[in-house]
Design a protein around this motif. Structure first.
Motif, PDB file in Angstrom:
ATOM      1  N   MET A  90       0.840  -1.210   0.000  1.00 16.17           N
ATOM      2  CA  MET A  90       0.000   0.000   0.000  1.00 16.17           C
ATOM      3  C   MET A  90       0.868   1.250   0.000  1.00 16.17           C
ATOM      4  N   PHE A  91       1.882   1.248   0.850  1.00 17.51           N
ATOM      5  CA  PHE A  91       2.734   2.426   0.945  1.00 17.51           C
ATOM      6  C   PHE A  91       3.495   2.649  -0.359  1.00 17.51           C
ATOM      7  N   GLN A  92       4.002   1.565  -0.951  1.00 17.61           N
ATOM      8  CA  GLN A  92       4.776   1.708  -2.180  1.00 17.61           C
ATOM      9  C   GLN A  92       3.911   2.212  -3.336  1.00 17.61           C
ATOM     10  N   ARG A  93       2.593   1.995  -3.234  1.00 15.61           N
ATOM     11  CA  ARG A  93       1.664   2.510  -4.245  1.00 15.61           C
ATOM     12  C   ARG A  93       0.953   3.759  -3.740  1.00 15.61           C
ATOM     13  N   CYS A  94       1.628   4.459  -2.847  1.00 15.12           N
ATOM     14  CA  CYS A  94       1.024   5.610  -2.175  1.00 15.12           C
ATOM     15  C   CYS A  94       0.451   6.626  -3.157  1.00 15.12           C
ATOM     16  N   THR A  95       1.253   7.006  -4.162  1.00 14.69           N
ATOM     17  CA  THR A  95       0.804   8.049  -5.093  1.00 14.69           C
ATOM     18  C   THR A  95      -0.461   7.638  -5.824  1.00 14.69           C
ATOM     19  N   GLN A  96      -0.488   6.404  -6.329  1.00 17.77           N
ATOM     20  CA  GLN A  96      -1.670   5.938  -7.052  1.00 17.77           C
ATOM     21  C   GLN A  96      -2.887   5.889  -6.126  1.00 17.77           C
ATOM     22  N   ILE A  97      -2.704   5.432  -4.894  1.00 17.91           N
ATOM     23  CA  ILE A  97      -3.817   5.340  -3.953  1.00 17.91           C
ATOM     24  C   ILE A  97      -4.364   6.726  -3.629  1.00 17.91           C
ATOM     25  N   LEU A  98      -3.467   7.689  -3.414  1.00 17.83           N
ATOM     26  CA  LEU A  98      -3.919   9.048  -3.133  1.00 17.83           C
ATOM     27  C   LEU A  98      -4.682   9.627  -4.318  1.00 17.83           C
ATOM     28  N   HIS A  99      -4.202   9.353  -5.532  1.00 23.54           N
ATOM     29  CA  HIS A  99      -4.910   9.848  -6.715  1.00 23.54           C
ATOM     30  C   HIS A  99      -6.298   9.216  -6.832  1.00 23.54           C
ATOM     31  N   MET A 100      -6.389   7.919  -6.545  1.00 16.91           N
ATOM     32  CA  MET A 100      -7.688   7.257  -6.595  1.00 16.91           C
ATOM     33  C   MET A 100      -8.643   7.854  -5.564  1.00 16.91           C
ATOM     34  N   SER A 101      -8.129   8.141  -4.371  1.00 15.97           N
ATOM     35  CA  SER A 101      -8.996   8.703  -3.332  1.00 15.97           C
ATOM     36  C   SER A 101      -9.438  10.113  -3.688  1.00 15.97           C
ATOM     37  N   VAL A 102      -8.555  10.882  -4.339  1.00 17.55           N
ATOM     38  CA  VAL A 102      -8.922  12.235  -4.785  1.00 17.55           C
ATOM     39  C   VAL A 102     -10.046  12.158  -5.817  1.00 17.55           C
ATOM     40  N   LEU A 103      -9.895  11.255  -6.769  1.00 17.25           N
ATOM     41  CA  LEU A 103     -10.936  11.079  -7.787  1.00 17.25           C
ATOM     42  C   LEU A 103     -12.251  10.667  -7.136  1.00 17.25           C
ATOM     43  N   ASP A 104     -12.158   9.793  -6.141  1.00 14.35           N
ATOM     44  CA  ASP A 104     -13.330   9.351  -5.386  1.00 14.35           C
ATOM     45  C   ASP A 104     -14.036  10.540  -4.735  1.00 14.35           C
ATOM     46  N   ASP A 105     -13.258  11.358  -4.022  1.00 15.84           N
ATOM     47  CA  ASP A 105     -13.827  12.523  -3.332  1.00 15.84           C
ATOM     48  C   ASP A 105     -14.466  13.487  -4.319  1.00 15.84           C
ATOM     49  N   THR A 106     -13.758  13.756  -5.412  1.00 15.23           N
ATOM     50  CA  THR A 106     -14.258  14.733  -6.378  1.00 15.23           C
ATOM     51  C   THR A 106     -15.535  14.244  -7.049  1.00 15.23           C
ATOM     52  N   THR A 107     -15.594  12.955  -7.356  1.00 19.73           N
ATOM     53  CA  THR A 107     -16.811  12.377  -7.943  1.00 19.73           C
ATOM     54  C   THR A 107     -17.995  12.562  -7.002  1.00 19.73           C
ATOM     55  N   LYS A 108     -17.772  12.230  -5.739  1.00 16.75           N
ATOM     56  CA  LYS A 108     -18.850  12.338  -4.751  1.00 16.75           C
ATOM     57  C   LYS A 108     -19.366  13.772  -4.663  1.00 16.75           C
ATOM     58  N   HIS A 109     -18.448  14.725  -4.602  1.00 19.18           N
ATOM     59  CA  HIS A 109     -18.874  16.116  -4.441  1.00 19.18           C
ATOM     60  C   HIS A 109     -19.435  16.714  -5.725  1.00 19.18           C
ATOM     61  N   THR A 110     -18.943  16.265  -6.877  1.00 14.77           N
ATOM     62  CA  THR A 110     -19.516  16.739  -8.135  1.00 14.77           C
ATOM     63  C   THR A 110     -20.975  16.299  -8.249  1.00 14.77           C
ATOM     64  N   LYS A 111     -21.250  15.056  -7.837  1.00 15.58           N
ATOM     65  CA  LYS A 111     -22.635  14.581  -7.835  1.00 15.58           C
ATOM     66  C   LYS A 111     -23.473  15.377  -6.849  1.00 15.58           C
ATOM     67  N   ALA A 112     -22.875  15.739  -5.708  1.00 19.33           N
ATOM     68  CA  ALA A 112     -23.605  16.549  -4.722  1.00 19.33           C
ATOM     69  C   ALA A 112     -23.929  17.931  -5.289  1.00 19.33           C
ATOM     70  N   ILE A 113     -22.978  18.493  -6.056  1.00 23.47           N
ATOM     71  CA  ILE A 113     -23.209  19.805  -6.679  1.00 23.47           C
ATOM     72  C   ILE A 113     -24.353  19.719  -7.680  1.00 23.47           C
ATOM     73  N   LEU A 114     -24.376  18.635  -8.459  1.00 18.71           N
ATOM     74  CA  LEU A 114     -25.481  18.455  -9.400  1.00 18.71           C
ATOM     75  C   LEU A 114     -26.814  18.356  -8.667  1.00 18.71           C
ATOM     76  N   ALA A 115     -26.812  17.668  -7.537  1.00 18.05           N
ATOM     77  CA  ALA A 115     -28.040  17.547  -6.746  1.00 18.05           C
ATOM     78  C   ALA A 115     -28.486  18.911  -6.224  1.00 18.05           C
ATOM     79  N   ILE A 116     -27.513  19.739  -5.822  1.00 17.16           N
ATOM     80  CA  ILE A 116     -27.843  21.091  -5.340  1.00 17.16           C
ATOM     81  C   ILE A 116     -28.466  21.909  -6.464  1.00 17.16           C
ATOM     82  N   ILE A 117     -27.880  21.803  -7.661  1.00 20.09           N
ATOM     83  CA  ILE A 117     -28.418  22.530  -8.813  1.00 20.09           C
ATOM     84  C   ILE A 117     -29.867  22.124  -9.078  1.00 20.09           C
ATOM     85  N   GLN A 118     -30.127  20.831  -9.047  1.00 15.82           N
ATOM     86  CA  GLN A 118     -31.487  20.337  -9.288  1.00 15.82           C
ATOM     87  C   GLN A 118     -32.436  20.788  -8.177  1.00 15.82           C
ATOM     88  N   GLN A 119     -31.940  20.809  -6.954  1.00 15.01           N
ATOM     89  CA  GLN A 119     -32.766  21.256  -5.835  1.00 15.01           C
ATOM     90  C   GLN A 119     -33.112  22.734  -5.982  1.00 15.01           C
TER      91      GLN A 119
END
Length: 532
Positions: free
Chosen positions: A439-468
């Motif tokens: 896990m540690f040796q793949r630290c950079t890739q894991i951090l990038h995956m988690s960033v993409l995860d976070d951004t996806t979640k919040h982008t969907k939340a922004i879309l929900a706010i727009i619709q609301q």
């Protein structure tokens, strides 16, 4: 990209085709002729000599060894391995540049999401993009791995086994209430606990195993009584043996969390959820004695809620499942029909059928925190291992390994070391440590995956706010205002976010293509309903 002792096997594998030229490679990498002559006098096999010179060079930090230096050494005319140099250049040097490009694109995407939320007056709703996600791209390699699980799953016991001593409190009752971050620090073999106050007070500092264990136990009791934890963060700095030979071990922290099925104290549950939200990678503790519980299904769903892509088949580098207390199979009269040898397949089938997660068997490790910790405590201080301890351990191992019972050492003083090593191997702790190192040796890739995860979640939340916002337009004037706001926000999303997702898809970030299609579909729906 800098290299260290932890990269020995990778560098050795890369240079193996040129092992016959190890002496000249060593000279080009800055190893002295005297050192190389000493290696030549000890090792006849070129592969062994290459390994020894790399061990010596990777320990040196002035200058810091890099893949660029390795490639340069191969290109030198005294070595002349030009094809191999090109291969390693493409695989390692260019790969590092590509990671930098991915980080830059990810950072742009995060900033776009923050900007859109700010335009909607909802910046607080995506606050952790600023405080958690963005630093993962802009700060040094720092990976936080969370140990999560139900009450009494063995989170603290497992961490104690990794540390090699009982420093995190454990008991027959639920114990951990205040999350503790464990940071590997080779200079503190007896530990140092640092608590940061929410006010401007100086940090609380506690040194030594007995005092740290007693303080954490008292703090847990205080929080369980409903009182507020005085610290915003508790960090235990201590030597973690399996990290001691890795490059930059302080860059890895491990979080010991409260049980996700806490009852009674709402603040503990809330804090546990917040910690889970902040982490990039996870070790999930499952209790062998209580598999298939509804609470464990809820735990997996909670992880999925906070990290939508975490349980995707391409992201299992970020999560590891431990089935603790498998020793109960031999100690409780085989009440659980699943033996340690079959439990990985059993848990994988259960997760697939009941939670919809297809976890590879290699990510599920049967484990005994009890025997791992015993083995390491006794190894560290053999005189403390009594004859009764020895006999109990010997009897247990013979039950657990009936086919190898003849190889299990007898209960004699000179066999203590061999027995501890056999226990340690059987417990599963060595396999866990190897996976954590990966896990540690793949630290950079894991951090990038988690960033993409976070951004996806919040982008969907922004879309929900727009619709609301659109749905809240009750009169003509409000409808026009809402339409204008929605249209502007959607246009910004298209220009600043969707394009960034296309950029990410173009350079191969996992799962972007699927997410991009989903986001464009959602945006198209919003535009269509807004225009109408």
């Amino acid at each position: 990209m800098s290299l260290g002792e932890a990269d020995l096997s990778v560098v050795l594998q890369g240079l193996h085709p040129a092992r016959a030229k190890w002496y000249n490679i060593g000279l080009q990498l800055g190893v002295s002729a005297n050192d190389l002559d000493a290696i030549r006098s000890q090792y006849v096999n070129p592969g062994d000599a290459l390994r020894e010179l790399l061990k010596k060079r990777l320990k040196t930090v002035d200058p810091v060894p890099t893949w660029g230096a390795v490639v340069g050494a191969l290109r030198n005319t005294t070595v002349g391995e030009f094809q191999l140099a090109e291969k390693l250049q493409h695989k390692h040097v260019m790969a590092a540049s590509l990671q930098g490009l991915k980080a830059a694109n990810l950072l742009q995407n995060v900033e776009s999401a923050i900007k859109i939320a700010d335009a909607l007056g909802e910046k607080k709703r995506v606050g952790d993009l600023t405080t958690i996600t963005k630093p993962r791209l802009t700060e040094t390699r720092w990976l936080e791995i969370g140990f999560v699980g139900l009450i009494k799953a063995g989170k603290s016991s497992t961490l104690n086994a990794l540390i090699g001593m009982e420093i995190l409190p454990v008991s027959i009752q639920a114990q951990t209430a205040a999350e503790v971050y464990v940071v590997s620090d080779p200079s503190k073999p007896n530990g140092q606990l640092v608590g940061k106050y929410s006010s401007n007070q100086s940090d609380f500092v506690c040194n030594g195993v007995p005092d740290i264990e007693a303080h954490l136990r008292q703090l847990n009791e205080t929080v369980r009584e409903g009182q507020r934890c005085p610290f915003t963060k508790l960090t235990l700095h201590i030597r973690v043996p399996f990290l001691s030979q890795m490059q930059d071990p302080p860059s890895l922290s491990i979080s010991d969390t409260a049980g996700t099925d806490e009852a009674g104290v709402a603040s503990i549950k809330q804090k546990s959820a917040l910690v889970i939200n902040c982490l990039a990678a996870f070790v999930v503790l499952l209790n062998y004695r209580a598999l298939k519980s509804e609470s464990e299904q809820k735990l997996i769903q909670q992880l999925r809620e906070h990290h939508p892509q975490l349980l995707d088949s391409k992201q299992f580098d970020r999560i590891l499942f431990l089935v603790n207390q498998v020793d109960a199979y031999y100690e409780d009269g085989n009440d659980n029909s699943q033996s340690p040898e079959t439990v990985s397949e059993y848990v994988a089938d259960y997760l697939k059928k009941n939670v919809g997660v297809d976890v590879p068997r290699s990510s599920i490790i049967p484990f005994s925190a009890k025997w791992a910790l015993n083995a390491r405590k006794w190894s560290a201080s053999l005189p403390t291992m009594s004859l009764l301890d020895f006999m109990t351990a010997t009897v247990f191992l013979k039950k657990a390994q009936p086919d190898n019972s003849k190889s299990i050492p007898d209960a004699t003083e000179e066999n203590k070391v061999a027995l501890c090593e056999a226990l340690e191997k059987w417990s599963g702790i060595l396999t866990i440590e190897e996976r954590l190192r990966e896990m540690f040796q793949r630290c950079t890739q894991i951090l990038h995956m988690s960033v993409l995860d976070d951004t996806t979640k919040h982008t969907k939340a922004i879309l929900a706010i727009i619709q609301q916002r659109k749905a809240e337009a009750d009169n003509e004037e409000a409808r026009i205002t809402s339409q204008e706001q929605v249209t502007n926000a959607v246009q910004t999303l298209l220009d600043d976010s969707i394009q960034k997702f296309r950029n990410l898809a173009a350079i191969g970030i996992p799962q972007v293509d699927t997410m991009l299609a989903g986001l464009e579909h959602s945006v198209s729906d919003v535009i269509a309903t807004t225009v109408s």
